[in-house]
Design a protein around this motif. Structure first.
Motif, short mmCIF file in Angstrom:
data_model
loop_
_atom_site.label_atom_id
_atom_site.label_comp_id
_atom_site.label_asym_id
_atom_site.label_seq_id
_atom_site.Cartn_x
_atom_site.Cartn_y
_atom_site.Cartn_z
N GLY A 259 0.58 -1.31 0.00
CA GLY A 259 0.18 -0.06 0.06
C GLY A 259 0.82 1.34 -0.09
N PRO A 260 1.91 1.38 0.83
CA PRO A 260 2.91 2.69 1.03
C PRO A 260 3.18 2.84 -0.55
CG PRO A 260 2.97 1.66 3.00
CD PRO A 260 2.13 0.89 2.21
N ALA A 261 3.80 1.88 -1.11
CA ALA A 261 4.29 2.02 -2.44
C ALA A 261 3.54 2.25 -3.33
CB ALA A 261 5.11 0.49 -2.73
N LEU A 262 2.21 1.81 -3.34
CA LEU A 262 1.29 2.26 -4.48
C LEU A 262 0.91 3.68 -3.93
CD1 LEU A 262 -0.93 -0.99 -4.36
CD2 LEU A 262 0.35 -0.13 -6.19
N LYS A 263 0.80 4.21 -2.99
CA LYS A 263 0.52 5.62 -2.82
C LYS A 263 1.73 6.56 -3.04
CE LYS A 263 -3.68 5.91 -1.14
NZ LYS A 263 -4.61 6.70 -2.07
N PHE A 264 2.96 6.16 -2.97
CA PHE A 264 4.13 6.72 -3.32
C PHE A 264 4.12 7.08 -4.71
CE2 PHE A 264 8.41 7.19 -4.76
CZ PHE A 264 9.07 7.67 -3.87
N VAL A 265 3.99 5.84 -5.46
CA VAL A 265 3.88 6.06 -7.04
C VAL A 265 2.80 7.12 -7.53
CG1 VAL A 265 3.30 4.84 -9.30
CG2 VAL A 265 4.90 3.95 -7.46
N GLU A 266 1.75 7.00 -6.97
CA GLU A 266 0.70 7.82 -7.33
C GLU A 266 0.94 9.38 -7.12
OE1 GLU A 266 -4.02 8.61 -5.31
OE2 GLU A 266 -3.10 6.98 -5.11
N ALA A 267 1.50 9.49 -6.22
CA ALA A 267 1.90 10.98 -5.67
C ALA A 267 3.24 11.46 -6.55
CB ALA A 267 2.32 11.16 -4.39
N VAL A 268 4.32 10.45 -6.77
CA VAL A 268 5.66 10.96 -7.31
C VAL A 268 5.60 11.28 -8.79
CG1 VAL A 268 6.57 8.58 -8.00
CG2 VAL A 268 7.94 10.57 -7.17
N VAL A 269 4.75 10.66 -9.47
CA VAL A 269 4.62 11.00 -10.99
C VAL A 269 4.07 12.44 -11.32
CG1 VAL A 269 4.46 8.63 -11.56
CG2 VAL A 269 2.42 9.77 -11.19
N LYS A 270 3.43 13.00 -10.24
CA LYS A 270 2.89 14.16 -10.47
C LYS A 270 3.78 15.13 -9.98
CE LYS A 270 -1.60 12.46 -9.41
NZ LYS A 270 -2.54 12.33 -8.29
N ASP A 271 5.25 14.90 -9.37
CA ASP A 271 6.08 15.93 -9.11
C ASP A 271 7.01 16.37 -10.00
OD1 ASP A 271 7.92 17.47 -7.42
OD2 ASP A 271 8.14 15.89 -5.83
N GLU A 272 6.54 17.36 -10.93
CA GLU A 272 7.46 17.89 -12.07
C GLU A 272 8.62 18.56 -11.62
OE1 GLU A 272 4.77 19.94 -14.50
OE2 GLU A 272 3.51 18.14 -14.82
N ALA A 273 8.50 19.14 -10.45
CA ALA A 273 9.54 20.19 -9.92
C ALA A 273 10.87 19.32 -9.57
CB ALA A 273 8.99 20.82 -8.89
N TYR A 274 10.46 17.98 -9.22
CA TYR A 274 11.59 17.13 -8.62
C TYR A 274 12.56 16.69 -9.90
CZ TYR A 274 13.90 13.05 -6.63
OH TYR A 274 14.63 12.26 -6.13
N LEU A 275 11.81 16.26 -10.84
CA LEU A 275 12.42 15.80 -12.20
C LEU A 275 13.19 17.05 -12.84
CD1 LEU A 275 10.00 13.28 -13.78
CD2 LEU A 275 12.12 12.95 -12.58
N LYS A 276 12.55 18.07 -12.85
CA LYS A 276 13.31 19.22 -13.53
C LYS A 276 14.43 19.74 -12.75
CE LYS A 276 12.53 24.42 -14.78
NZ LYS A 276 13.80 24.44 -14.61
N GLU A 277 14.48 19.49 -11.35
CA GLU A 277 15.76 19.74 -10.72
C GLU A 277 16.77 18.66 -11.07
OE1 GLU A 277 17.18 21.00 -6.11
OE2 GLU A 277 15.14 20.32 -6.73
N THR A 278 16.31 17.54 -11.26
CA THR A 278 17.21 16.32 -11.49
C THR A 278 17.93 16.73 -12.84
OG1 THR A 278 15.59 15.04 -10.49
CG2 THR A 278 17.29 13.88 -12.08
N TRP A 279 17.12 17.27 -13.85
CA TRP A 279 17.81 17.40 -15.33
C TRP A 279 18.54 18.59 -15.25
CZ3 TRP A 279 12.10 16.46 -16.78
CH2 TRP A 279 11.93 15.06 -16.89
N ASP A 280 18.29 19.56 -14.29
CA ASP A 280 18.95 20.97 -14.53
C ASP A 280 20.35 20.64 -13.97
OD1 ASP A 280 16.84 22.47 -15.68
OD2 ASP A 280 16.16 23.23 -13.63
N ASN A 281 20.43 19.66 -12.77
CA ASN A 281 21.63 19.73 -12.12
C ASN A 281 22.35 18.58 -12.04
OD1 ASN A 281 21.64 22.32 -10.72
ND2 ASN A 281 19.65 21.44 -9.70
#
Length: 368
Positions: A259-281
Motif C-alpha cells: 500500500g505505501p508503495a502504491l501511494k508513493f507512485v500515485e504521488a511521485v509521478v506528479k512531482d514535475e519540480a523534482y524531475l526538473k531539478e534532476t535534469w537541471d543539475n
C-alpha cells in the motif's frame, strides 16, 4: 560484515548494504540513486498510507498504475494501460518474464540467453537466467539467443544506445519466437525528452516484432533510482500486448506491491519540480565529480554518459581500486567495487552527489 549479508550461493552482490554498518556514515556513493534523495510529497504520501496497513493494498494496483501510465504516455495512457504491470521492484518482474520465456520454449535443448553488447551489465537478468536453466552465451557473440536482455543506459558501464541502433541490435540478436527485455531504468536521466529516445514510445515496433517474428519485447523499469526509494521496491514492466500483460498477471503473486508503495507512485509521478531539478543539475554535478577524480589522478579513465547519475572509473589496477574502496568505507562514503558481481577488478562505481559530499570522498582518496 557487508559480504555476510549476501548468500553467495544463491544471491548476486549489490551495492547499498554498507550504510548500516558504518558509525561515521556520511553519504552512500555505492548506489545510483538520485542525488536529491526521496521526493518529500511522495514520501509523505507513503507515510500516510501506513495508517491503512490493516487493509489489503489494491489487487489491481489502482490508481497507482493509471497514474504511472499517464506519466509514461501523457494523453495516451488508456491506449496502453493493459500492457503495464507494477511489481515489487524490477527484480520480481524480471523473474516473471524469464519464467514466461522458459514456459513458451518449445525446443528440446535448453533455451539460450545473452546480455547486451556491453562487457558487463546489471547482473539480476543473468542470475535469473541461470536459475531457470538457460544456457548463457557470451555477450559479444554473434549468435542469436532465445532471450536477450539489454540494460540501456547500461549500469554500471554507462554505455548507451539511441533508439534506432537499439532496435537494430534487437532484430539482429534474438531468435524468431524469442523474448527481449530492455531495462530502461536509467533512461529518464537522458533528458526531459527521454520518452522520444525510448522503447516506451515504440508501439509499432513492439507490435511488428510480435506480429512478424513472434518476438516478445518487454520494457523494464526500476523506479527506485530516479525517485530514490530503493527500500520501498517499486518496478514496472511494459508488455508487448494486453495478452502478454494478462499472462504475467496470471503468474504474479497477489498484492506484490504494498500500500505505501502504491501511494508513493500515485504521488511521485506528479512531482514535475523534482524531475526538473534532476535534469537541471545532475550533469553539472557529474562534471564536478569527474573533475575532482581526474584531479586526483589524470590517468584514471571515466566511463559513462554525461547525464547519468554515476561514473564508472577504471583506476588502472586492482590494488588501487581495492584501496579506494577501503578508504571510502573508512571515511563513511562507501562506493561500489567492480570486483564482486561484475569481476571488473580495477573499476569502482561512484554515484553523483552534492559537491560537499563529493569533497569528503575526494579527501579520503588523497593518498591514492
Amino acid at each position: 560484515m557487508v559480504q555476510s549479508v549476501w548468500d553467495a550461493n544463491t544471491q548476486t552482490f549489490h551495492g547499498g548494504q554498507e550504510h548500516s554498518f558504518l558509525d561515521n556514515f556520511v553519504e552512500d556513493f555505492s548506489v545510483t540513486t538520485n542525488y536529491l534523495g526521496t521526493p518529500q510529497p511522495a514520501l509523505q504520501a507513503a507515510k500516510e498510507a501506513m495508517h491503512d496497513i490493516h487493509h489489503y493494498p489494491a489487487a489491481n494496483q489502482e490508481p497507482a498504475k493509471s497514474c504511472l501510465a499517464e506519466f509514461l504516455w501523457p494523453g495516451q495512457a488508456m491506449s496502453h494501460h493493459g500492457r503495464l504491470l507494477l511489481g515489487n521492484g524490477a527484480s520480481e518482474l524480471i523473474d516473471l518474464v524469464v519464467r514466461i520465456c522458459l514456459k513458451n520454449h518449445t525446443g528440446t535443448e535448453p533455451p539460450t540467453w545473452k546480455g547486451g553488447p556491453w562487457n558487463v551489465q546489471y547482473q539480476e537478468y543473468q542470475r535469473s537466467a541461470n536459475t531457470n536453466g538457460f544456457k548463457v552465451l557470451p555477450p559479444m557473440t554473434v549468435d542469436r539467443a532465445n532471450m536477450v536482455c539489454l540494460v540501456n543506459p547500461c549500469n554500471p558501464t554507462g554505455d548507451y544506445m539511441s533508439i534506432e541502433p537499439l532496435k537494430a541490435w534487437i532484430k539482429a540478436n534474438v531468435k524468431t519466437g524469442g523474448t527481449v527485455i530492455v531495462d530502461e531504468s536509467m533512461q529518464p536521466w537522458v533528458s526531459p525528452d527521454f520518452r522520444a529516445d525510448s522503447l516506451i514510445s515504440q508501439h509499432d515496433f513492439a507490435k511488428e516484432m510480435w506480429d512478424d517474428e513472434k518476438v516478445s519485447v518487454y520494457v523494464m523499469h526500476s523506479w527506485t533510482k530516479i525517485w530514490s526509494c530503493t527500500g520501498l521496491r517499486v518496478g514496472s514492466v511494459i508488455c508487448p500486448s494486453d495478452d502478454h500483460g494478462q499472462a504475467l498477471r496470471k503468474i504474479q503473486v497477489p498484492w506484490s506491491v504494498n500500500g505505501p508503495a502504491l501511494k508513493f507512485v500515485e504521488a511521485v509521478v506528479k512531482d514535475e519540480a523534482y524531475l526538473k531539478e534532476t535534469w537541471d543539475n545532475t550533469t553539472r554535478l557529474r562534471a564536478y565529480l569527474v573533475d575532482q577524480l581526474l584531479g586526483l589522478n589524470a590517468s584514471w579513465v571515466i566511463h559513462g554518459q554525461a547525464c547519468l547519475s554515476w561514473v564508472w572509473v577504471d583506476m588502472g589496477s586492482q590494488e588501487v581500486a581495492d584501496k579506494a574502496v577501503a578508504l571510502a568505507r573508512a571515511a563513511g562514503v562507501p562506493v561500489r567495487s567492480g570486483t564482486p558481481g561484475y569481476q571488473c577488478l580495477s573499476f569502482v562505481r561512484v554515484a553523483v552527489r552534492l559537491e560537499s559530499q563529493v569533497d569528503v570522498l575526494i579527501a579520503a582518496w588523497r593518498s591514492l
